[in-house]
Design a protein around this motif. Structure first.
Motif, PDB file in Angstrom:
ATOM      1  N   GLN A 106       0.986  -1.304   0.049  1.00 18.86           N
ATOM      2  CA  GLN A 106      -0.015  -0.010  -0.148  1.00 18.86           C
ATOM      3  C   GLN A 106       0.754   1.203   0.190  1.00 18.86           C
ATOM      4  O   GLN A 106       0.291   2.226  -0.052  1.00 18.86           O
ATOM      5  CB  GLN A 106      -0.911   0.012   1.218  1.00 18.86           C
ATOM      6  N   ARG A 107       2.081   1.115   0.184  1.00 14.89           N
ATOM      7  CA  ARG A 107       2.875   2.272   0.132  1.00 14.89           C
ATOM      8  C   ARG A 107       3.851   2.152  -0.710  1.00 14.89           C
ATOM      9  O   ARG A 107       4.593   1.081  -1.172  1.00 14.89           O
ATOM     10  CB  ARG A 107       3.526   2.589   1.377  1.00 14.89           C
ATOM     11  N   SER A 108       4.771   3.349  -1.245  1.00  9.00           N
ATOM     12  CA  SER A 108       5.726   3.321  -2.127  1.00  9.00           C
ATOM     13  C   SER A 108       7.014   3.817  -1.651  1.00  9.00           C
ATOM     14  O   SER A 108       7.015   4.938  -0.775  1.00  9.00           O
ATOM     15  CB  SER A 108       5.315   4.218  -3.637  1.00  9.00           C
ATOM     16  N   GLN A 109       8.121   3.335  -2.099  1.00  9.23           N
ATOM     17  CA  GLN A 109       9.527   3.913  -1.831  1.00  9.23           C
ATOM     18  C   GLN A 109      10.130   4.567  -2.828  1.00  9.23           C
ATOM     19  O   GLN A 109      11.214   5.097  -2.682  1.00  9.23           O
ATOM     20  CB  GLN A 109      10.474   2.761  -1.082  1.00  9.23           C
ATOM     21  N   LEU A 110       9.422   4.709  -4.151  1.00 12.85           N
ATOM     22  CA  LEU A 110       9.786   5.243  -5.101  1.00 12.85           C
ATOM     23  C   LEU A 110       9.445   6.806  -5.097  1.00 12.85           C
ATOM     24  O   LEU A 110       8.355   7.119  -4.863  1.00 12.85           O
ATOM     25  CB  LEU A 110       9.384   4.391  -6.600  1.00 12.85           C
ATOM     26  N   TRP A 111      10.060   7.710  -5.974  1.00 15.56           N
ATOM     27  CA  TRP A 111       9.857   9.264  -6.084  1.00 15.56           C
ATOM     28  C   TRP A 111       8.747   9.145  -7.247  1.00 15.56           C
ATOM     29  O   TRP A 111       8.911   8.691  -8.205  1.00 15.56           O
ATOM     30  CB  TRP A 111      11.102   9.874  -6.418  1.00 15.56           C
ATOM     31  N   TRP A 112       7.602   9.704  -7.048  1.00 21.86           N
ATOM     32  CA  TRP A 112       6.554   9.873  -7.767  1.00 21.86           C
ATOM     33  C   TRP A 112       6.479  10.372  -9.093  1.00 21.86           C
ATOM     34  O   TRP A 112       6.141   9.866 -10.278  1.00 21.86           O
ATOM     35  CB  TRP A 112       5.260  10.398  -7.031  1.00 21.86           C
ATOM     36  N   ASP A 113       7.411  11.294  -9.153  1.00 22.26           N
ATOM     37  CA  ASP A 113       7.251  12.242 -10.429  1.00 22.26           C
ATOM     38  C   ASP A 113       8.657  12.188 -11.231  1.00 22.26           C
ATOM     39  O   ASP A 113       9.009  12.759 -12.345  1.00 22.26           O
ATOM     40  CB  ASP A 113       7.092  13.659  -9.945  1.00 22.26           C
ATOM     41  N   ILE A 114       9.697  11.199 -10.730  1.00 20.33           N
ATOM     42  CA  ILE A 114      10.707  11.271 -11.531  1.00 20.33           C
ATOM     43  C   ILE A 114      10.888   9.613 -12.198  1.00 20.33           C
ATOM     44  O   ILE A 114      10.422   8.970 -11.865  1.00 20.33           O
ATOM     45  CB  ILE A 114      11.963  11.496 -10.558  1.00 20.33           C
TER      46      ILE A 114
END
Length: 338
Positions: A106-114
């Motif tokens: 349910q969570r991301s460790q990646l940067w959303w816009d890059i």
């Protein structure tokens, strides 16, 4: 050999505010508050050794995610002992996080816009991964997960399945000896699930990566884990081999009958009177499941009694699934330890 995860008498309690009713109660709450304690994890004990792939299962609210958060240092235990990779997760946080990989569905460790590969490079710097190791290791990870064509895309443009494969790759940039997976296949289609399962098997075989997996999809557990730890209301009710769980609780079989017309429970019970059969309705009134012992004579007797009185258009004998076994254990409130 010292376990990679060691937990003893682990407890986590949460304090919550309970409001008094009415205007007078609200006024009193301004000065004195009532609190209630909820025990999410209740004095559990287990250990996991290097190279094990363990399924950590339970119903919603059983305490699975709370346990994972204590094991990864996100939450501080109320009481008990936790040692992971021979460290205290919440006291040696900076050193500890370099020794684990975590994927939360349910969570991301990646940067959303890059772009995905820019996130990978940033994480490479965070973990101080040498260039030579990064190039060789990540080439293998990227090719196995089939994400090379996604590296130039921003994370926000990825589908859920694509993002989860990239999340898994990100968690393994520093090749941690221990991987925590919390609902990693939630919402994914079958083909993506198969890719992720195959990949997890490969890293377990190649690097001896220890994996602790929590999921509601029991097909993931069956495909990957030989051992399961089952939690109910914060307590461990089973810790042992999945095979033994099936042997001890899945001894019976189900005969699925599809009749030409609807049937009634009382009618079927009367037909099989004198035999130990548990009847359960299927998807409609024409489909019924007969739960019986795994005994050829019993199965033949039940089929004979039903076939002599009812018109059948289809019939099959099936093994009881792991999901049904676990549901039965929860319904009976059973406690067993392997």
């Amino acid at each position: 050999m010292e376990p990679i995860i060691y937990v003893k008498n682990l407890r986590k309690e949460f304090k919550s505010h309970s409001s008094r009713s009415g205007l007078k109660g609200a006024f009193r709450d301004l000065f004195t508050r009532n609190y209630t304690l909820k025990t999410a994890v209740n004095d559990i004990e287990f250990s996991i050794h290097k190279g094990e792939m363990v399924g950590y299962i339970g119903e919603n609210g059983a305490g699975k995610s709370t346990t994972i958060k204590m094991l990864t240092g996100i939450l501080t235990p109320t009481a008990g002992t936790v040692r992971v990779n021979n460290m205290n997760p919440h006291k040696e946080r900076e050193k500890f996080v370099r020794s684990i990989g975590v994927v939360f569905g349910q969570r991301s460790q990646l940067w959303w816009d890059i772009a995905v590969q820019e996130s990978f490079r940033l994480l490479k710097k965070v973990y101080n991964v040498p260039d030579e190791f990064y190039e060789s290791h990540m080439k293998d990870v990227i090719d196995t997960l089939d994400i090379r064509h996604l590296l130039d895309q921003p994370v926000r443009k990825l589908s859920l399945g694509q993002r989860m494969r990239c999340e898994l790759a990100a968690a393994l940039i520093h090749n941690p000896p221990l991987l925590f997976l919390d609902e990693p296949t939630i919402g994914l289609d079958v083909l993506v699930k198969l890719k992720i399962r195959d990949f997890l098997k490969k890293i377990n075989e190649k690097y001896g990566t220890t994996i602790l997996l929590t999921t509601h999809d029991l097909s993931d557990i069956e495909a990957l884990c030989e051992r399961v730890i089952m939690l109910d209301e914060g307590k461990i009710i089973y810790d042992g081999a999945l095979r033994e769980l099936r042997e001890n609780w899945g001894e019976g079989k189900q005969i699925q009958f599809t009749f030409t017309e609807g049937a009634k429970l009382e009618e079927l019970q009367q037909l099989t009177e004198g035999t130990l059969v548990v009847w359960e309705q299927g998807d409609n009134e024409a489909i019924w499941l007969a739960g019986v012992d795994n005994d050829e004579n019993m199965i033949s007797e039940v089929i004979g009694k039903v076939a002599s009185s009812k018109k059948i258009i289809d019939m099959k004998v099936v093994e009881i699934t792991t999901e049904e076994i676990i549901r039965n254990i929860y319904e009976e409130g059973a406690v067993r330890h392997g």
